[in-house]
Design a protein around this motif. Structure first.
Motif, PDB file in Angstrom:
ATOM      1  N   LYS A   4      10.122   1.075  -1.332  1.00 31.82           N
ATOM      2  CA  LYS A   4      10.319  -0.399  -1.230  1.00 31.82           C
ATOM      3  C   LYS A   4       9.283  -1.148  -1.008  1.00 31.82           C
ATOM      4  N   HIS A   5       8.217   0.296   0.224  1.00 30.41           N
ATOM      5  CA  HIS A   5       7.142  -0.826   0.623  1.00 30.41           C
ATOM      6  C   HIS A   5       5.787  -1.062  -0.292  1.00 30.41           C
ATOM      7  N   TYR A   6       5.936  -0.555  -1.860  1.00 29.59           N
ATOM      8  CA  TYR A   6       5.257  -1.234  -2.569  1.00 29.59           C
ATOM      9  C   TYR A   6       5.336  -2.631  -2.109  1.00 29.59           C
ATOM     10  N   ILE A   7       6.609  -3.281  -2.002  1.00 25.01           N
ATOM     11  CA  ILE A   7       6.795  -4.838  -2.626  1.00 25.01           C
ATOM     12  C   ILE A   7       7.482  -5.545  -1.817  1.00 25.01           C
ATOM     13  N   GLU A   8       6.739  -5.313  -0.511  1.00 25.18           N
ATOM     14  CA  GLU A   8       7.328  -5.372   1.165  1.00 25.18           C
ATOM     15  C   GLU A   8       5.603  -6.429   1.560  1.00 25.18           C
ATOM     16  N   PRO A   9       5.973  -8.274   1.643  1.00 26.52           N
ATOM     17  CA  PRO A   9       7.168  -8.206   2.296  1.00 26.52           C
ATOM     18  C   PRO A   9       8.134  -9.137   1.144  1.00 26.52           C
ATOM     19  N   PHE A  10       7.109  -9.263  -0.461  1.00 27.70           N
ATOM     20  CA  PHE A  10       7.872  -9.808  -1.154  1.00 27.70           C
ATOM     21  C   PHE A  10       6.900  -8.817  -2.870  1.00 27.70           C
ATOM     22  N   PRO A  11       7.830  -8.826  -3.669  1.00 21.58           N
ATOM     23  CA  PRO A  11       7.797  -8.702  -4.622  1.00 21.58           C
ATOM     24  C   PRO A  11       5.711  -8.922  -5.133  1.00 21.58           C
ATOM     25  N   ILE A  12       5.884  -9.598  -5.465  1.00 16.25           N
ATOM     26  CA  ILE A  12       4.272 -10.944  -5.831  1.00 16.25           C
ATOM     27  C   ILE A  12       3.117  -9.767  -4.344  1.00 16.25           C
ATOM     28  N   PHE A  13       3.589  -9.054  -3.951  1.00 11.00           N
ATOM     29  CA  PHE A  13       2.454  -8.082  -3.014  1.00 11.00           C
ATOM     30  C   PHE A  13       2.121  -6.931  -3.918  1.00 11.00           C
ATOM     31  N   LEU A  14       2.802  -6.429  -4.939  1.00 10.87           N
ATOM     32  CA  LEU A  14       2.963  -4.825  -5.406  1.00 10.87           C
ATOM     33  C   LEU A  14       1.015  -4.480  -5.534  1.00 10.87           C
ATOM     34  N   PRO A  15       0.882  -5.507  -6.893  1.00 11.35           N
ATOM     35  CA  PRO A  15      -0.617  -5.356  -6.089  1.00 11.35           C
ATOM     36  C   PRO A  15      -1.557  -5.093  -5.337  1.00 11.35           C
ATOM     37  N   LEU A  16      -1.385  -5.663  -4.928  1.00  7.73           N
ATOM     38  CA  LEU A  16      -1.936  -5.910  -3.577  1.00  7.73           C
ATOM     39  C   LEU A  16      -1.976  -4.787  -2.974  1.00  7.73           C
ATOM     40  N   ASN A  17      -0.711  -3.798  -2.236  1.00  7.13           N
ATOM     41  CA  ASN A  17      -0.110  -3.183  -1.357  1.00  7.13           C
ATOM     42  C   ASN A  17      -1.077  -1.472  -2.891  1.00  7.13           C
ATOM     43  N   ILE A  18      -0.816  -1.908  -4.018  1.00  8.26           N
ATOM     44  CA  ILE A  18      -0.794   0.047  -4.802  1.00  8.26           C
ATOM     45  C   ILE A  18      -2.578  -0.317  -5.046  1.00  8.26           C
ATOM     46  N   ILE A  19      -3.427  -1.667  -4.472  1.00  2.96           N
ATOM     47  CA  ILE A  19      -5.440  -1.781  -4.169  1.00  2.96           C
ATOM     48  C   ILE A  19      -5.106  -1.134  -2.902  1.00  2.96           C
ATOM     49  N   GLU A  20      -3.825  -1.494  -1.825  1.00  3.71           N
ATOM     50  CA  GLU A  20      -4.323  -1.051  -0.450  1.00  3.71           C
ATOM     51  C   GLU A  20      -4.233   0.517  -0.397  1.00  3.71           C
ATOM     52  N   ASN A  21      -2.979   1.114  -0.968  1.00  6.09           N
ATOM     53  CA  ASN A  21      -3.139   2.294  -1.322  1.00  6.09           C
ATOM     54  C   ASN A  21      -4.127   3.540  -2.047  1.00  6.09           C
ATOM     55  N   LEU A  22      -4.621   2.845  -3.013  1.00  2.00           N
ATOM     56  CA  LEU A  22      -6.125   3.518  -3.591  1.00  2.00           C
ATOM     57  C   LEU A  22      -7.068   3.298  -2.906  1.00  2.00           C
ATOM     58  N   ALA A  23      -7.372   2.723  -1.990  1.00  2.00           N
ATOM     59  CA  ALA A  23      -8.672   2.066  -0.995  1.00  2.00           C
ATOM     60  C   ALA A  23      -9.007   3.177   0.593  1.00  2.00           C
ATOM     61  N   LYS A  24      -7.574   3.659   0.636  1.00  2.00           N
ATOM     62  CA  LYS A  24      -7.732   4.935   1.795  1.00  2.00           C
ATOM     63  C   LYS A  24      -8.597   5.358   1.419  1.00  2.00           C
ATOM     64  N   PRO A  25      -8.455   6.404   0.525  1.00  2.00           N
ATOM     65  CA  PRO A  25      -9.436   7.963  -0.228  1.00  2.00           C
ATOM     66  C   PRO A  25     -10.567   7.020  -0.218  1.00  2.00           C
ATOM     67  N   VAL A  26     -10.833   6.363  -0.373  1.00  2.00           N
ATOM     68  CA  VAL A  26     -12.288   5.494  -1.227  1.00  2.00           C
ATOM     69  C   VAL A  26     -13.229   5.443   0.105  1.00  2.00           C
ATOM     70  N   ALA A  27     -12.350   4.193   1.243  1.00  2.00           N
ATOM     71  CA  ALA A  27     -12.717   4.732   2.586  1.00  2.00           C
ATOM     72  C   ALA A  27     -12.618   6.122   3.475  1.00  2.00           C
ATOM     73  N   LEU A  28     -12.220   6.773   3.515  1.00  2.00           N
ATOM     74  CA  LEU A  28     -12.031   8.139   4.206  1.00  2.00           C
ATOM     75  C   LEU A  28     -13.312   8.814   3.840  1.00  2.00           C
ATOM     76  N   ALA A  29     -13.526   9.140   2.137  1.00  2.00           N
ATOM     77  CA  ALA A  29     -14.839   9.364   1.600  1.00  2.00           C
ATOM     78  C   ALA A  29     -16.654   8.903   2.083  1.00  2.00           C
ATOM     79  N   ILE A  30     -16.317   7.671   2.389  1.00  2.00           N
ATOM     80  CA  ILE A  30     -17.755   6.965   1.945  1.00  2.00           C
ATOM     81  C   ILE A  30     -18.003   6.666   3.675  1.00  2.00           C
TER      82      ILE A  30
END
Length: 255
Positions: A165-191
């Motif tokens: 559910k958190h991927y479509i919060e606060p609105f479903p239109i944020f789904l792509p941004l929330n996915i990118i945010e999730n994928l960016a976490k390991p990239v930031a950790l590693a770099i």
């Protein structure tokens, strides 16, 4: 410029210096922990026991800053492993480096080291066999991927529908941004981890070129590098706990 001793197993490159120092880091942490719990005592604890108890309490504090400690107790072992392993790995390349000079192809277990296979007559190459494993992007990326898989697995297992559910919060239109945010976490950790440790070791190499004049600068920089190594171990560990908390605890529980 030093070359890495890389061999290929099929099409897979293996950096022998990274493998060597990973093993050394693992052994150091294992021996340190085993020695600290060898003769446990309440009345007369050893210095190593006191040190390890302090590290455990520190990790508990890190976890409690990200989530309720009751929910975070299962992650104490994870936090302890991360902070000790990364701290030791960050410092491993500080005392010295081990470099060999090759004038002809060098073979390890029947595989030629990539940097030496095309050496012409009279040419040579310097191979760097010893460095901090966290000065290799492949190592930090591996650690970050483990954290990424773990936090999402725990999110799905413990948080159920709230995880998705958190991927479509606060609105479903944020789904792509929330996915990118999730994928960016390991990239930031590693770099972040790689860049800080790699830059520190490069600067040490530059300072050493000053010859005898490098001694005072090297002492100051190595002292600062110990602080940076500890700070980066702390940052990686606390971000791991924050990410796990974000995935496993929804807002109703948080409040």
């Amino acid at each position: 410029m030093h070359e890495m001793p890389i061999i290929y197993l099929g099409s897979i490159p293996i950096d022998l210096s990274a493998v060597l120092t990973l093993l050394i880091s693992s052994v150091i942490v294992f021996v340190l922990v085993m020695l600290s719990v060898r003769n446990l005592s309440v009345d007369n604890p050893s210095r190593l026991q006191n040190f390890m108890e302090w590290v455990v309490e520190f990790v508990q504090g890190v976890i409690s800053s990200a989530m309720d400690l009751k929910k975070g107790k299962p992650y104490i072992s994870l936090g302890l492993t991360l902070i000790l392993f990364i701290f030791v790995s960050n410092l491993l390349g500080l005392p010295f480096s081990f470099i060999t000079e090759a004038h002809e192809p060098v073979y390890i277990f029947g595989h030629v080291i990539d940097a030496t296979k095309n050496l012409a007559h009279g040419e040579h190459v310097e191979l760097l066999w010893y460095k901090s494993p966290t000065a290799d992007i492949n190592i930090t990326a591996g650690l970050a991927i483990i954290v990424f898989v773990l936090m999402n697995f725990l999110g799905i297992k413990q948080n159920g529908k709230h995880y998705f559910k958190h991927y479509i919060e606060p609105f479903p239109i944020f789904l792509p941004l929330n996915i990118i945010e999730n994928l960016a976490k390991p990239v930031a950790l590693a770099i972040r981890l790689f860049a800080n440790i790699f830059a520190g070791e490069v600067l040490i190499t530059v300072i050493l070129k000053l010859g005898i004049l490098s001694i005072p600068f090297l002492a100051v920089w190595q002292g600062f590098s110990i602080f940076v190594g500890a700070l980066q171990a702390f940052i990686f560990t606390i971000l791991t706990m924050v990410y796990i908390a974000q995935m496993t605890i929804h807002e109703e529980e948080a409040h």
